[in-house]
Write an enzyme that holds these catalytic residues in place. Structure first.
Site, PDB file in Angstrom:
ATOM      1  N   CYS A   1     -13.090  -7.074  22.359  1.00  0.00           N
ATOM      2  CA  CYS A   1     -13.785  -5.848  21.976  1.00  0.00           C
ATOM      3  C   CYS A   1     -15.183  -5.869  22.580  1.00  0.00           C
ATOM      4  CB  CYS A   1     -13.862  -5.731  20.456  1.00  0.00           C
ATOM      5  SG  CYS A   1     -14.866  -7.010  19.695  1.00  0.00           S
TER       6      CYS A   1
ATOM      7  N   CYS B   1     -20.010  58.052  48.783  1.00  0.00           N
ATOM      8  CA  CYS B   1     -20.791  56.814  48.677  1.00  0.00           C
ATOM      9  C   CYS B   1     -19.896  55.615  48.401  1.00  0.00           C
ATOM     10  CB  CYS B   1     -21.886  56.917  47.620  1.00  0.00           C
ATOM     11  SG  CYS B   1     -21.296  57.269  45.958  1.00  0.00           S
TER      12      CYS B   1
ATOM     13  N   CYS C   1      -8.523  -7.611  19.620  1.00  0.00           N
ATOM     14  CA  CYS C   1      -9.480  -8.527  20.229  1.00  0.00           C
ATOM     15  C   CYS C   1      -9.040  -9.963  19.931  1.00  0.00           C
ATOM     16  CB  CYS C   1     -10.872  -8.269  19.659  1.00  0.00           C
ATOM     17  SG  CYS C   1     -12.113  -9.446  20.235  1.00  0.00           S
TER      18      CYS C   1
ATOM     19  N   CYS D   1      -7.000 -12.623  33.219  1.00  0.00           N
ATOM     20  CA  CYS D   1      -6.121 -13.368  32.314  1.00  0.00           C
ATOM     21  C   CYS D   1      -5.491 -12.523  31.218  1.00  0.00           C
ATOM     22  CB  CYS D   1      -6.892 -14.529  31.676  1.00  0.00           C
ATOM     23  SG  CYS D   1      -8.137 -13.970  30.484  1.00  0.00           S
TER      24      CYS D   1
ATOM     25  N   CYS E   1      -9.042  -8.310  30.135  1.00  0.00           N
ATOM     26  CA  CYS E   1      -9.509  -9.023  31.330  1.00  0.00           C
ATOM     27  C   CYS E   1      -8.441  -8.926  32.424  1.00  0.00           C
ATOM     28  CB  CYS E   1      -9.762 -10.494  30.971  1.00  0.00           C
ATOM     29  SG  CYS E   1     -10.169 -11.514  32.404  1.00  0.00           S
TER      30      CYS E   1
ATOM     31  N   HIS F   1     -17.422  -9.314  22.410  1.00  0.00           N
ATOM     32  CA  HIS F   1     -16.580 -10.462  22.726  1.00  0.00           C
ATOM     33  C   HIS F   1     -16.138 -10.410  24.180  1.00  0.00           C
ATOM     34  CE1 HIS F   1     -15.897 -10.591  18.175  1.00  0.00           C
ATOM     35  NE2 HIS F   1     -16.703 -11.581  18.512  1.00  0.00           N
TER      36      HIS F   1
ATOM     37  N   HIS G   1     -22.672  56.411  41.093  1.00  0.00           N
ATOM     38  CA  HIS G   1     -23.195  56.341  42.452  1.00  0.00           C
ATOM     39  C   HIS G   1     -23.195  54.896  42.928  1.00  0.00           C
ATOM     40  CE1 HIS G   1     -25.303  57.527  45.964  1.00  0.00           C
ATOM     41  NE2 HIS G   1     -26.389  56.852  45.675  1.00  0.00           N
TER      42      HIS G   1
ATOM     43  N   HIS H   1     -16.489 -13.437  26.762  1.00  0.00           N
ATOM     44  CA  HIS H   1     -15.359 -13.922  27.574  1.00  0.00           C
ATOM     45  C   HIS H   1     -15.779 -14.085  29.023  1.00  0.00           C
ATOM     46  CE1 HIS H   1     -11.088 -14.281  28.786  1.00  0.00           C
ATOM     47  NE2 HIS H   1     -11.419 -13.529  29.810  1.00  0.00           N
TER      48      HIS H   1
END
Lengths: 177, 584
Positions: free
Chosen positions: B91, B214, B69, B86, B83, B101, B532, B105
Site C-alpha cells: 500500500c 443580404c 498489502c 516480484c 511490484c 509500504h 439582416h 519495499h
C-alpha cells in the site's frame, strides 16, 4: 451540528463513514492520476488562452453596450472607408439576363422573380437529406462497421449535425419537412 | 490591436511523437528498462482485467483476487501497488515514509522501485513517489482494452484507410518570387493594375443588395476572402472564358450555367481597381436557375445558401469526371470540397458488450446547437449520462462555468459521449439485438477552412411556429481544434495512453494543422422573418464590416460582441501537398 466523532457514533455509522472515506479517497486518486497523466503527456487544453478569449469577449460586450460607443454598431453610416456614400436602394443599372430589360440593382431580385416565374408562394422546402452521421444512428438503423462514405446515394453534403432548420427537434427525433 | 495570445508558451513546442510528448523516464525506470527491457510490462498483459463496456484496466493475477498489502494486510487503501519485479503488493499513502509500504519495499530491494497501480494500471516509481509512463506498457493496455471489448480493431487504427484519408507527402511551404524570365512573361501577358499609396486591402468591396439578398452577399463576402478559394480563382484555375467555350462546344444550354464561372467573374471584378460596390446579379441569376428546387425567394437563410453554393460549384466542376462520386470527403473533386470538406467520425458503442461500430462521413461545415437554456426547469438536468469510459476526466470548459455559451462549449458538447436512450436502441452486431448505446462524434480530418454554423433558427412543425435564438455566443479569434480530433477523442476514451490512434500523424503535423484563425463572421440581427445579415472580415489583422454596399472599419471588440451565425476559420499554416499527377 457537531462533527461526528468515534465516541458518539454507532458502529454502523462508523463503518459507513469509513467506507465513504475510502471511496472518496479512491475517487480523489482517480482524478489525480488522470490529471497527472494529461499534464505530463502534454494533453491538457490551453485553458489560459480560452480564458483570455472569454475575458476579451466579455470586455467587448461591455463596451458595445455603452451608448457612447455605438457609432460603429449602429446602422447609420455617413461614408464608407473609401469615402463613398450609398443610397438605401442600390442605383446601379444593368440589363436583366433573362429578359434584357433595364433594371435597377436594388430591385433586381423581385424583378427576376417575376421574370423567371418563380412566384412568391412559400413552397414546401425540399431539404437536402441531411441524414448526417448524427441523425443516422438515432434512427436506430443498422450501420456497417466501416464505411468510408455515407450510405445515402442522394446528393449529400452533410453537416456535422443536421444543419437544416426544422430537421431536428430538441428531443432528438428526426422530422422531415 | 490584436491580442497577443500566441506569445503564450505552448507545450506544442516540445518534441512530439504521435502527437504526444513522450516523457523521459525517471532514473529508476530507465535503469529498470535497461536491465529488463519492456518484457515485464508486456508480461503484465496477462494480468489485465476490465469490465465492459469500456471499463478501465486493472491488474489482477486472478480475476477474483482481492489485492492486499503484504506488509499490513490492508486491502482498502486507495492506492495499492504491485511490484513489477516480484509482484509483491504494497500500500502507499500520505507523505510520511512510514505509511508507505510500497516505498519501504523499494528501499529494501534495489531494482524493485517500479510498481503498477493495481486498480488503475498506472506505472509508479516508489522511489520517486511519482507516476511514470512507458510507451510499451501503454500499448499493451490499449491493445488489451480494445480486444477485451472486441472492438473491431479497425475502429482504433483502420487497417485500410479510404482513399480520402491516404496520406500524401507534405511539402513545406516556401514563398515564390518570379525570376527574370518569369517577370517578362507575366509582364507581357497581363495588364498592370495601379497601386494606390494608401493601400486598402485588395478585394474589399461592397456588394449591392439586389432586394433582400443580404443572405447571399454576406456569404459571398466571406467566400471572396477565403484564402484558398481566393487564391484558386485569382490564379486563374477556373477560367470562365475557357469554360464557357468548352460548354458552347457541347451545344448544351444548360452547360453554360456554371457557378464557378460566375464566381470567377466576381473575383475578377472585386479584385480589380475601383471602389464601387459590385452587383452580384449574374450570380443570383445563375444560382436561382441552379437551385430551382429550393425554397422561394422570400425567406432565405445564409447557411442554406452556402451549402447550396458549394454544391453548385461541385456539380458543375466535377461533372466532367464521372469517376468522382458525389459525396466525397477528400476534396479532390472540386475546389469547394478541397477547401471546406472534412471528415467526421462517429462511434457507437454498445453498452452491453462494448462493441463499437465506426463510420466516417464527409462534411462541409459543422452545425452546432446552442446550449439548452441554462438554469431552466427540471428538464435541463444532465440528460447526458456521461459514461466515464476508462475514467476519462471530463473537464468543463471555462465558459460553461460562468454561464456563457461559447463555440468551445458547443464543440465540447458536439464531441461528448451521448447516451442513445431506450427509444433509440442501436443494433449491436455482436449482441445481435438492439441495445442501448453510447455515441460519440469526432473530427477525423479537418478541412482547410472550417465553417461553424450556429443553429439559431428553430422550427417547430408541431406548434407551427419558428423562432430565433438570440443568445450571445462567444467565439475565439484563435481556435485549436486538437481536442476534437478523432485521435484525441479516442485517446481520451482509452485513458490517454501513449499510442498512435486513428488520425495521429507520425510526423506530428496534426498539431500544426489543428490551429485555426478566424477570418470572417456572418452575423444575423433582427427577427426571424425580417432580419439582416452582415459579414465581418479580418484582413491584415484589421476588421471590416461588410453591410451590403457599405464597407466600414470596425474595432475587434465590435466583432467579439456580435451575434455570430456562421464563423469561418482557416488553418494557420497551409501546407502544399505533393501533387499525385505527373506534370505533362
Amino acid at each position: 451540528m457537531s462533527l461526528p466523532n468515534e465516541d458518539n457514533m454507532s458502529s454502523h455509522t462508523q463503518l459507513a463513514s469509513h467506507f465513504f472515506e475510502d471511496l472518496l479517497d479512491s475517487i480523489i486518486v482517480d482524478v489525480a492520476s488522470e490529471c497527472h497523466r494529461i499534464a505530463r503527456l502534454g494533453l491538457d487544453r490551453n485553458l489560459e488562452d480560452e480564458e483570455e478569449e472569454l475575458r476579451l469577449s466579455t470586455q467587448a460586450r461591455v463596451r458595445a453596450a455603452d451608448p457612447s460607443n455605438s457609432s460603429e454598431t449602429n446602422g447609420k453610416y455617413v461614408v464608407d472607408i473609401f469615402g463613398q456614400n450609398h443610397p438605401s436602394v442600390a442605383g446601379e443599372v444593368f440589363d436583366c439576363m433573362n429578359c434584357r430589360r433595364s433594371v435597377t440593382a436594388g430591385k433586381f431580385a423581385p424583378h427576376l422573380e417575376k421574370c423567371m416565374g418563380k412566384g412568391r408562394k412559400a413552397r414546401l422546402k425540399v431539404t437536402r437529406s441531411s441524414t448526417a452521421a448524427q441523425n443516422r444512428h438515432s434512427r436506430g438503423s443498422s450501420v456497417s462497421s466501416y464505411s468510408p462514405y455515407s450510405n445515402s446515394t442522394t446528393n449529400r453534403l452533410s453537416n456535422g449535425t443536421p444543419g437544416h432548420d426544422g430537421e431536428e427537434y430538441s428531443n432528438g427525433t428526426l422530422e422531415e419537412t | 490591436m490584436a491580442s497577443n495570445l500566441n506569445q503564450h508558451h505552448h507545450h506544442h513546442h516540445h518534441p512530439r511523437i504521435n502527437g504526444q510528448i513522450s516523457p523521459p523516464p525517471c532514473p529508476h525506470l530507465a535503469d529498470f528498462l535497461s536491465r529488463n527491457g519492456s518484457k515485464p510490462f508486456l508480461a503484465l498483459q496477462d494480468c489485465l482485467r476490465s469490465k465492459p463496456p469500456g471499463g478501465r484496466a486493472a491488474i489482477r493475477r486472478d480475476p477474483s483476487e482481492v489485492p492486499r498489502c503484504v506488509s499490513c494486510g490492508d486491502s482498502s487503501r486507495p492506492r495499492l501497488y504491485a511490484c513489477v519485479a516480484c509482484a509483491a503488493v504494497s500500500c502507499h499513502a500520505a507523505p510520511s515514509p512510514s505509511s508507505s509500504h510500497a516505498a519501504a519495499h523499494a528501499a529494501s530491494y534495489p531494482g524493485h522501485e517500479i510498481a503498477v497501480d493495481v486498480d488503475r494500471a498506472e506505472l509508479f516509481c516508489c522511489a520517486c513517489r511519482d507516476q511514470v509512463y512507458d510507451r510499451d506498457f501503454d500499448a499493451a493496455v490499449v491493445l488489451f482494452l480494445s480486444t477485451s471489448s472486441t472492438t473491431s480493431s479497425s475502429s482504433l487504427v483502420p487497417a485500410s484507410k479510404p482513399e480520402n484519408l491516404r496520406k500524401r507527402r507534405r511539402v513545406d511551404y516556401c514563398p515564390w518570387s518570379p525570376d527574370i524570365q518569369e517577370r517578362i512573361l507575366v509582364g507581357n501577358g497581363s495588364s498592370r493594375l495601379d497601386c494606390e499609396s494608401d493601400q486598402k486591402p485588395w478585394g474589399l468591396r461592397g456588394l449591392n443588395n439586389l432586394g433582400n439578398t443580404c443572405f447571399m452577399s454576406s456569404v459571398l463576402q466571406a467566400l471572396l476572402h477565403t484564402p484558398p478559394l481566393r487564391n484558386y480563382f485569382l490564379s486563374d484555375r477556373h477560367n470562365r472564358y475557357y469554360c464557357q467555350q468548352k460548354n458552347a462546344k457541347n451545344d448544351n444550354n444548360n452547360a453554360r450555367l456554371c457557378l464557378a464561372c460566375d464566381m470567377d467573374a466576381m473575383f475578377s471584378a472585386v479584385f480589380s481597381v475601383g471602389h464601387a460596390p459590385y452587383s452580384p446579379a449574374k450570380f443570383l441569376y445563375s444560382w436561382w436557375q441552379y437551385s430551382a428546387n429550393w425554397a422561394s425567394y422570400d425567406q432565405q437563410d445564409a447557411h442554406e445558401f452556402f451549402i447550396s453554393m458549394l454544391d453548385g460549384i461541385h456539380e458543375k466542376v466535377a461533372e466532367k469526371d464521372r469517376c468522382k462520386s458525389h459525396s466525397q470527403g477528400h476534396g479532390d473533386c472540386c475546389i469547394a470540397h478541397r477547401v471546406f470538406s472534412g471528415i467526421l467520425r462517429s462511434d457507437v458503442m454498445c453498452m452491453a458488450c462494448g462493441f463499437t461500430s465506426t463510420t466516417y462521413d464527409p462534411c462541409v461545415d459543422i452545425s452546432l446547437d446552442l446550449e439548452p437554456h441554462q438554469g431552466v426547469s427540471g428538464k435541463a438536468g444532465p440528460a447526458k449520462n456521461h459514461h466515464s469510459c476508462n475514467g476519462n476526466t471530463d473537464s468543463k470548459s471555462s465558459s460553461e462555468s460562468c454561464g456563457i455559451s461559447s463555440l468551445i462549449g458547443c464543440l465540447d458538447r458536439f464531441t461528448r459521449p451521448e447516451r442513445l436512450g431506450a427509444d433509440q436502441k442501436f443494433f449491436c452486431q455482436q449482441c445481435q439485438v438492439r441495445q442501448e448505446s453510447l455515441k460519440q462524434m469526432s473530427i477525423r480530418k479537418l478541412p482547410l477552412v472550417s465553417c461553424f454554423h450556429i443553429k439559431r433558427f428553430e422550427h417547430s412543425p408541431i406548434r407551427k411556429m419558428s423562432r430565433k435564438v438570440d443568445r450571445y455566443l462567444q467565439f475565439p479569434f484563435s481556435l485549436d481544434m486538437t481536442p476534437y480530433l478523432s485521435s484525441s477523442i479516442l485517446r481520451g476514451r482509452f485513458g490517454n495512453r501513449i499510442f498512435p490512434f486513428d488520425g495521429d500523424d507520425a510526423d506530428g503535423s496534426n498539431e500544426m494543422s489543428s490551429e485555426f484563425e478566424l477570418f470572417a463572421v456572418v452575423t444575423h440581427t433582427g427577427k426571424l422573418d425580417c432580419g439582416h445579415y452582415v459579414t465581418y472580415l479580418r484582413l491584415s489583422n484589421q476588421w471590416y464590416k461588410c453591410d451590403d454596399s457599405w464597407i466600414t472599419q470596425v474595432n475587434e471588440n465590435t466583432v467579439r460582441a456580435a451575434q455570430g451565425y456562421m464563423m469561418f476559420y482557416v488553418q494557420k499554416m497551409l501546407y502544399y501537398k505533393v501533387s499525385e499527377k505527373q506534370v505533362s
